[in-house]
Design a protein around this motif. Structure first.
Motif, PDB file in Angstrom:
ATOM      1  N   ASP A 141       0.807  -1.219   0.000  1.00 48.72           N
ATOM      2  CA  ASP A 141       0.000   0.000   0.000  1.00 48.72           C
ATOM      3  C   ASP A 141       0.843   1.273   0.000  1.00 48.72           C
ATOM      4  O   ASP A 141       0.352   2.342   0.372  1.00 48.72           O
ATOM      5  CB  ASP A 141      -0.909   0.010   1.242  1.00 48.72           C
ATOM      6  N   LEU A 144      -0.695   4.373  -1.785  1.00 52.49           N
ATOM      7  CA  LEU A 144      -1.873   4.891  -1.090  1.00 52.49           C
ATOM      8  C   LEU A 144      -1.488   5.566   0.225  1.00 52.49           C
ATOM      9  O   LEU A 144      -2.080   6.596   0.602  1.00 52.49           O
ATOM     10  CB  LEU A 144      -2.887   3.773  -0.853  1.00 52.49           C
ATOM     11  N   GLY A 165     -14.736  12.533   6.600  1.00 48.26           N
ATOM     12  CA  GLY A 165     -14.736  11.458   5.619  1.00 48.26           C
ATOM     13  C   GLY A 165     -13.591  11.525   4.618  1.00 48.26           C
ATOM     14  O   GLY A 165     -13.446  10.628   3.786  1.00 48.26           O
ATOM     15  N   SER A 168     -11.473   8.547   5.127  1.00 50.24           N
ATOM     16  CA  SER A 168     -12.159   7.275   5.386  1.00 50.24           C
ATOM     17  C   SER A 168     -11.704   6.161   4.451  1.00 50.24           C
ATOM     18  O   SER A 168     -11.676   4.985   4.833  1.00 50.24           O
ATOM     19  CB  SER A 168     -13.673   7.452   5.294  1.00 50.24           C
ATOM     20  N   LYS A 169     -11.317   6.504   3.225  1.00 53.85           N
ATOM     21  CA  LYS A 169     -10.881   5.461   2.292  1.00 53.85           C
ATOM     22  C   LYS A 169      -9.557   4.819   2.716  1.00 53.85           C
ATOM     23  O   LYS A 169      -9.171   3.786   2.194  1.00 53.85           O
ATOM     24  CB  LYS A 169     -10.780   6.002   0.865  1.00 53.85           C
ATOM     25  N   PHE A 170      -8.882   5.428   3.691  1.00 48.88           N
ATOM     26  CA  PHE A 170      -7.589   4.906   4.140  1.00 48.88           C
ATOM     27  C   PHE A 170      -7.699   4.026   5.392  1.00 48.88           C
ATOM     28  O   PHE A 170      -6.697   3.514   5.879  1.00 48.88           O
ATOM     29  CB  PHE A 170      -6.620   6.060   4.417  1.00 48.88           C
TER      30      PHE A 170
END
Length: 194
Positions: A141, A144, A165, A168-170
């Protein structure tokens, strides 16, 4: 005179044996290589005063250290002492490696580990430090994680609050890469609350 003595007399060479820097004796030895293992050794007469870590020097002034020894028997009688050797340079390299400290530690944050005399400590976490930390770990990762650091750095430099948010994808990435959560938390805390 046994077969080894005769062979030693006709094909051997003189060696000086040193222990702790002191000459122990001068005696004939027969350089050889063990067929089964490929190890180099010098054959000495049984009873020769030779010990592991002794330095031996031949008539060509080549230096070797004894790394192991074994008495070889023929017909239940001592035949020769096999004094296994390593070169002086390999011996010194092994000593140097054995004197290197070994640190068996888990993750440490804000700590100093090593044998250095002078240390500069940076108590703050920066985006550059986080990216270096990410590069040092073997994570799938990486990109990312670096994207997350970039988003945080942008939010901090603009001095705007982080939108709800935004990160939040992390969440799953942070769970898979627990080693980065404490440095990220410290980075955020230092920039927003100190």
């Amino acid at each position: 005179m046994n077969a080894f003595d005769r062979f030693l007399h006709s094909h051997g060479t003189q060696f000086e044996i040193y222990r702790d820097g002191q000459l122990v004796c001068k005696t004939d030895g027969l350089p050889n290589t063990e067929e089964s293992s490929g190890k180099k050794y010098v054959g000495f007469k049984p009873g020769t005063d030779i010990e592991i870590d002794d330095l031996i020097i031949n008539t060509a002034n080549e230096k070797f250290y004894i790394c192991d020894k074994m008495t070889e028997f023929v017909h239940k009688e001592p035949f020769q002492i096999k004094a296994y050797t390593i070169s002086e340079s390999r011996y010194k390299q092994q000593i140097k490696q054995n004197n290197q400290p070994i640190f068996n530690i888990g993750e440490v944050h804000s700590s100093i580990v090593g044998t250095q005399q002078n240390v500069t400590v940076n108590n703050g976490y920066s985006a550059e430090y986080l990216n270096t930390l990410i590069d040092q770990h073997d994570s799938l990762d990486k990109e990312l994680l670096k994207e997350m650091v970039s988003i945080l750095e942008t939010a901090i430099s603009s001095q705007e609050p982080i939108r709800k948010g935004l990160l939040s994808k992390f969440a799953g990435i942070l769970q898979r890469n627990e080693w980065i959560t404490a440095p990220i938390a410290s980075f955020i805390f230092e920039k927003f609350f100190l």
